[in-house]
Scaffold this motif. Structure first.
Motif, PDB file in Angstrom:
ATOM      1  N   PHE A 116       0.894  -1.084  -0.035  1.00 34.59           N
ATOM      2  CA  PHE A 116      -0.063   0.144  -0.131  1.00 34.59           C
ATOM      3  C   PHE A 116       0.870   1.297   0.097  1.00 34.59           C
ATOM      4  CE2 PHE A 116       0.649  -1.228   4.253  1.00 34.59           C
ATOM      5  CZ  PHE A 116       1.010   0.219   5.020  1.00 34.59           C
ATOM      6  N   ARG A 117       0.321   2.302  -0.544  1.00 33.01           N
ATOM      7  CA  ARG A 117       0.987   3.754  -0.469  1.00 33.01           C
ATOM      8  C   ARG A 117       0.842   3.997   0.852  1.00 33.01           C
ATOM      9  NH1 ARG A 117       0.547   8.870  -1.219  1.00 33.01           N
ATOM     10  NH2 ARG A 117       2.048   9.943  -2.417  1.00 33.01           N
ATOM     11  N   ASP A 160       1.988   7.502   3.539  1.00 36.08           N
ATOM     12  CA  ASP A 160       2.150   8.910   3.150  1.00 36.08           C
ATOM     13  C   ASP A 160       2.957   9.153   4.399  1.00 36.08           C
ATOM     14  OD1 ASP A 160      -0.329   9.067   1.542  1.00 36.08           O
ATOM     15  OD2 ASP A 160      -1.769   8.991   3.296  1.00 36.08           O
ATOM     16  N   GLY A 161       3.580  10.497   3.758  1.00 43.14           N
ATOM     17  CA  GLY A 161       4.583  10.837   4.648  1.00 43.14           C
ATOM     18  C   GLY A 161       5.020  12.296   4.064  1.00 43.14           C
ATOM     19  N   PRO A 162       5.586  13.140   5.115  1.00 42.55           N
ATOM     20  CA  PRO A 162       6.099  14.448   4.711  1.00 42.55           C
ATOM     21  C   PRO A 162       7.058  14.581   3.587  1.00 42.55           C
ATOM     22  CG  PRO A 162       6.846  13.929   6.919  1.00 42.55           C
ATOM     23  CD  PRO A 162       6.093  12.650   6.510  1.00 42.55           C
ATOM     24  N   TYR A 163       7.749  13.565   3.543  1.00 42.29           N
ATOM     25  CA  TYR A 163       8.961  13.594   2.610  1.00 42.29           C
ATOM     26  C   TYR A 163       8.599  13.190   1.141  1.00 42.29           C
ATOM     27  CZ  TYR A 163      11.067  14.032   7.184  1.00 42.29           C
ATOM     28  OH  TYR A 163      11.521  14.607   8.352  1.00 42.29           O
ATOM     29  N   GLN A 164       7.590  12.688   0.881  1.00 43.06           N
ATOM     30  CA  GLN A 164       7.058  12.142  -0.410  1.00 43.06           C
ATOM     31  C   GLN A 164       6.407  13.436  -1.095  1.00 43.06           C
ATOM     32  OE1 GLN A 164       4.646   8.824   0.379  1.00 43.06           O
ATOM     33  NE2 GLN A 164       6.346   7.386   0.394  1.00 43.06           N
ATOM     34  N   CYS A 165       6.699  13.379  -2.372  1.00 42.75           N
ATOM     35  CA  CYS A 165       6.386  14.723  -3.147  1.00 42.75           C
ATOM     36  C   CYS A 165       4.665  14.467  -3.534  1.00 42.75           C
ATOM     37  CB  CYS A 165       6.867  14.713  -4.587  1.00 42.75           C
ATOM     38  SG  CYS A 165       6.862  13.544  -5.981  1.00 42.75           S
ATOM     39  N   GLY A 166       4.082  13.226  -3.425  1.00 47.47           N
ATOM     40  CA  GLY A 166       2.481  12.938  -3.647  1.00 47.47           C
ATOM     41  C   GLY A 166       2.325  12.736  -5.050  1.00 47.47           C
ATOM     42  N   LEU A 167       3.195  12.654  -5.972  1.00 47.05           N
ATOM     43  CA  LEU A 167       3.033  12.437  -7.597  1.00 47.05           C
ATOM     44  C   LEU A 167       3.000  10.970  -7.648  1.00 47.05           C
ATOM     45  CD1 LEU A 167       5.554  14.814  -9.400  1.00 47.05           C
ATOM     46  CD2 LEU A 167       2.999  15.009  -8.976  1.00 47.05           C
ATOM     47  N   GLU A 168       1.954  10.348  -8.318  1.00 52.51           N
ATOM     48  CA  GLU A 168       1.881   8.951  -8.558  1.00 52.51           C
ATOM     49  C   GLU A 168       2.020   8.631 -10.204  1.00 52.51           C
ATOM     50  OE1 GLU A 168      -2.056   7.829  -6.741  1.00 52.51           O
ATOM     51  OE2 GLU A 168      -1.042   7.567  -4.988  1.00 52.51           O
ATOM     52  N   ILE A 169       2.613   7.514 -10.456  1.00 57.73           N
ATOM     53  CA  ILE A 169       2.922   7.041 -11.696  1.00 57.73           C
ATOM     54  C   ILE A 169       1.808   5.992 -12.144  1.00 57.73           C
ATOM     55  CG2 ILE A 169       5.370   7.364 -12.135  1.00 57.73           C
ATOM     56  CD1 ILE A 169       5.756   4.517 -11.633  1.00 57.73           C
ATOM     57  N   ALA A 170       1.001   5.456 -11.178  1.00 53.08           N
ATOM     58  CA  ALA A 170      -0.084   4.535 -11.435  1.00 53.08           C
ATOM     59  C   ALA A 170      -0.954   4.865  -9.865  1.00 53.08           C
ATOM     60  CB  ALA A 170       0.215   3.351 -11.489  1.00 53.08           C
ATOM     61  N   HIS A 226      -1.794   4.431  -6.343  1.00 54.99           N
ATOM     62  CA  HIS A 226      -0.839   4.120  -5.198  1.00 54.99           C
ATOM     63  C   HIS A 226       0.294   3.578  -5.259  1.00 54.99           C
ATOM     64  CE1 HIS A 226      -4.922   3.853  -3.384  1.00 54.99           C
ATOM     65  NE2 HIS A 226      -5.382   3.262  -4.247  1.00 54.99           N
ATOM     66  N   LEU A 227       1.003   4.040  -6.639  1.00 55.00           N
ATOM     67  CA  LEU A 227       2.455   3.839  -6.924  1.00 55.00           C
ATOM     68  C   LEU A 227       3.187   5.138  -7.061  1.00 55.00           C
ATOM     69  CD1 LEU A 227       4.265   1.500  -7.358  1.00 55.00           C
ATOM     70  CD2 LEU A 227       3.774   1.795  -9.839  1.00 55.00           C
ATOM     71  N   PRO A 228       3.765   5.620  -5.975  1.00 60.45           N
ATOM     72  CA  PRO A 228       4.490   6.923  -5.962  1.00 60.45           C
ATOM     73  C   PRO A 228       5.541   7.013  -6.940  1.00 60.45           C
ATOM     74  CG  PRO A 228       4.911   5.765  -3.853  1.00 60.45           C
ATOM     75  CD  PRO A 228       3.776   5.029  -4.656  1.00 60.45           C
ATOM     76  N   VAL A 229       5.857   8.024  -7.495  1.00 59.36           N
ATOM     77  CA  VAL A 229       7.178   8.283  -8.216  1.00 59.36           C
ATOM     78  C   VAL A 229       8.254   7.736  -7.609  1.00 59.36           C
ATOM     79  CG1 VAL A 229       7.483  10.781  -7.888  1.00 59.36           C
ATOM     80  CG2 VAL A 229       8.085   9.621 -10.412  1.00 59.36           C
ATOM     81  N   GLU A 230       8.392   8.019  -6.607  1.00 59.78           N
ATOM     82  CA  GLU A 230       9.724   7.699  -5.833  1.00 59.78           C
ATOM     83  C   GLU A 230       9.904   6.387  -5.624  1.00 59.78           C
ATOM     84  OE1 GLU A 230       8.020  11.364  -3.349  1.00 59.78           O
ATOM     85  OE2 GLU A 230       7.030   9.556  -4.274  1.00 59.78           O
ATOM     86  N   GLU A 231       8.760   5.210  -5.738  1.00 60.25           N
ATOM     87  CA  GLU A 231       9.279   3.888  -6.112  1.00 60.25           C
ATOM     88  C   GLU A 231       9.686   3.492  -7.169  1.00 60.25           C
ATOM     89  OE1 GLU A 231       8.845  -0.112  -4.835  1.00 60.25           O
ATOM     90  OE2 GLU A 231       8.714   1.653  -3.715  1.00 60.25           O
ATOM     91  N   ALA A 232       9.499   4.018  -8.322  1.00 60.98           N
ATOM     92  CA  ALA A 232      10.309   3.765  -9.506  1.00 60.98           C
ATOM     93  C   ALA A 232      11.498   4.267  -9.552  1.00 60.98           C
ATOM     94  CB  ALA A 232       9.269   4.514 -10.886  1.00 60.98           C
ATOM     95  N   VAL A 233      11.742   5.501  -8.917  1.00 55.52           N
ATOM     96  CA  VAL A 233      13.280   5.781  -8.824  1.00 55.52           C
ATOM     97  C   VAL A 233      14.148   4.930  -7.954  1.00 55.52           C
ATOM     98  CG1 VAL A 233      14.571   7.854  -8.208  1.00 55.52           C
ATOM     99  CG2 VAL A 233      12.431   8.245  -9.692  1.00 55.52           C
TER     100      VAL A 233
END
Length: 113
Positions: free
Chosen positions: A60-61, A63-73, A75-82
């Motif tokens: 599951f995605r 939430d945290g203050p350090y994430q930008c909030g952008l998703e590529i799908a 519940h899949l944050p852009v940070e996960e792909a990077v």
């Protein structure tokens, strides 16, 4: 700006790994074509794994203050792909470095050692 802290750290880590790779020509800077295929295959595999885990409710995605909030799908944050790109890239750089060290050791021993 704090919302991009994790993404920024990941990108800086990728750049640092790129500097190591460039300095010793270990992976991407040794054979960019083959390395790109390996990297994309690894990232695609792990993104597929994430997709299955999300669909099954195992992942599951958060939430945290350090994430930008952008998703590529969903519940899949852009940070996960990077992060997955960093994981695959650093793994391959470490493997290539280890293989180089083993070859160097074997060459120093000479034939028949």
């Amino acid at each position: 700006m704090i919302g991009y802290a994790y993404l920024t750290a990941l990108i800086l880590s990728l750049l640092g790994m790129g500097l190591v790779d460039h300095r010793w020509k270990l992976f991407l800077f040794r054979d960019a074509g083959a390395a790109s295929i390996v990297l994309m295959a690894g990232v695609a595999y792990f993104l597929g794994w994430d997709h299955v885990g999300l669909a099954a409710g195992v992942f599951f995605r958060g939430d945290g203050p350090y994430q930008c909030g952008l998703e590529i799908a969903p519940h899949l944050p852009v940070e996960e792909a990077v992060f997955l790109l960093l994981l695959c890239y650093s793994s391959m750089v470490f493997v290539c470095a280890a293989l180089r060290l083993v070859r160097r050791r074997d060459d120093a021993r000479g034939p028949g050692a």
